[in-house]
Design a protein around this motif. Sequence first.
Motif, short mmCIF file in Angstrom:
data_model
loop_
_atom_site.label_atom_id
_atom_site.label_comp_id
_atom_site.label_asym_id
_atom_site.label_seq_id
_atom_site.Cartn_x
_atom_site.Cartn_y
_atom_site.Cartn_z
N ALA A 215 23.79 -39.79 39.74
CA ALA A 215 22.92 -39.30 38.52
C ALA A 215 22.92 -40.47 37.80
O ALA A 215 21.28 -41.29 37.27
CB ALA A 215 23.58 -38.60 37.39
N TYR A 216 23.58 -41.56 38.13
CA TYR A 216 23.05 -42.92 37.18
C TYR A 216 22.60 -43.53 38.16
O TYR A 216 22.08 -44.74 37.48
CB TYR A 216 24.76 -43.50 37.49
N LEU A 217 22.78 -43.38 39.79
CA LEU A 217 21.61 -44.28 40.63
C LEU A 217 20.00 -43.76 39.94
O LEU A 217 19.35 -44.73 40.19
CB LEU A 217 21.86 -43.80 41.74
N ALA A 218 19.97 -42.55 39.43
CA ALA A 218 18.65 -42.49 39.07
C ALA A 218 18.10 -43.17 38.16
O ALA A 218 17.01 -43.27 37.86
CB ALA A 218 18.27 -40.99 38.59
N ILE A 219 19.23 -43.04 37.06
CA ILE A 219 19.17 -43.82 35.67
C ILE A 219 18.46 -45.41 36.00
O ILE A 219 17.34 -45.14 35.62
CB ILE A 219 19.98 -43.30 34.69
N ARG A 220 19.71 -45.92 36.67
CA ARG A 220 18.90 -47.60 36.91
C ARG A 220 17.53 -47.62 38.22
O ARG A 220 17.33 -48.93 37.04
CB ARG A 220 19.83 -47.81 37.63
N ILE A 221 17.37 -46.68 38.82
CA ILE A 221 16.03 -47.08 39.73
C ILE A 221 14.77 -46.72 38.46
O ILE A 221 13.87 -47.47 38.49
CB ILE A 221 15.69 -45.93 40.22
N THR A 222 14.78 -46.02 38.06
CA THR A 222 14.03 -45.18 36.15
C THR A 222 14.15 -46.75 35.73
O THR A 222 12.35 -46.77 35.05
CB THR A 222 14.27 -44.18 35.75
N LYS A 223 14.84 -47.08 34.48
CA LYS A 223 14.87 -48.34 33.89
C LYS A 223 14.20 -49.12 34.18
O LYS A 223 13.91 -50.28 33.51
CB LYS A 223 16.42 -48.43 33.13
N LEU A 224 14.19 -49.66 36.12
CA LEU A 224 14.00 -51.01 36.59
C LEU A 224 12.49 -50.15 36.68
O LEU A 224 11.65 -50.98 36.18
CB LEU A 224 14.70 -50.76 38.13
N LEU A 225 11.78 -49.49 37.34
CA LEU A 225 10.51 -49.21 37.15
C LEU A 225 9.84 -48.84 36.20
O LEU A 225 8.94 -49.57 35.82
CB LEU A 225 10.34 -47.56 37.81
#
Length: 359
Positions: free
Chosen positions: A101-111
């Motif tokens: 879930a944290y990984l998904a948050i990080r990817i989303t913020k980067l994009l």
Amino acid sequence: MMRVDKRLATQIVQTVKDVCEKDINFIDPNGMIFASTCPDRIGQFHEIGYEVSKNSKMIEVDNDNEYEGTHSGVNLPLIHHGQLIAVIGISGNPNEVRKFAYLAIRITKLLIREQELQADSRSKQEKINYIVRNLTMETPSNPLYLKELLNEFHLSKEAFMYVASIRFHSHMNTDNPSVIEADFFKILSSLTLDLFYFEYPNDYILLIPEDKLTTFLMKCQKYTKIYPMVLQIGIGSKEQIGSLNSSYKKSQIARRSLKYRKGSIACFDELDIELLFGEITDSSQKLFTDKILSSISKDDQELLRIYYEEDMSLSKTCDRIFHHKNTLQYKLNKIADLCGYNPRHFRDAVVLYLALIQS
């Protein structure tokens, strides 16, 4: 207010599922699921997602169905510039899936950060990315800026183009993935096709002027012979620049149709029965194929594939598999006894054929 559009959210949920093999949802501030690895859940209300959006705090659930529309898992608020723009929920044991879930948050913020680059600091490729992405969206994020870029790149709204949806499967080839993709971009360079956009993790959207489509397809056919199983290309319909969202949607349908047909390239205008499959969920497809084919062996299924490829001709099928005509007839009758569908009767043959090309 900034928001995560459905296309970006769909890319992210599929990417995270590829990593962790868990189902993941993007939930809007009203608690509605708008992107999910389970298509059937899109549009459903997610009670915990709604609670997270109200309080902007993570909530973990240990048991399925404890709350409306909710499975066990972790639900995290996605905060951007101090505002909640979505909730990300991932199903499974909270102790196991929390990190994803944290990984998904990080990817989303980067994009999201990438999307927010100031217009005046964009490079040429960044401007092209903006053009392609916004032309293929239902509603451009900034129509005035898009119009400026179209003028800057001398792109007329009256021009006709095709959208190509391209997916690389570099892991299917033992060669260096960077070399494989570099060879493909040589094709684009040779045709001066520079209107393309990269979609994480392995997709591209390409705009092709109508006068270059034939040459592009010819070169891609040669490429796929050198690198088989590496590339999937779906070509949409011919549309004017202002209607390329329609071509984009059709290119996605065409690319997905390759699951049911031979080859690496599919053009929407050439599809027929495959158009139906794009609207059927994976779970419904599995129910159908299991019901029809579960009693038939893999060898019998392959026999049927050849039989239908030869237009149900006994003689041509016999020549291809080196069987006597009586032997083939016996095997077809045996298949009919096993599954209840006679391969030589028209309606039954349609049912068997549809199940085979989806299996």
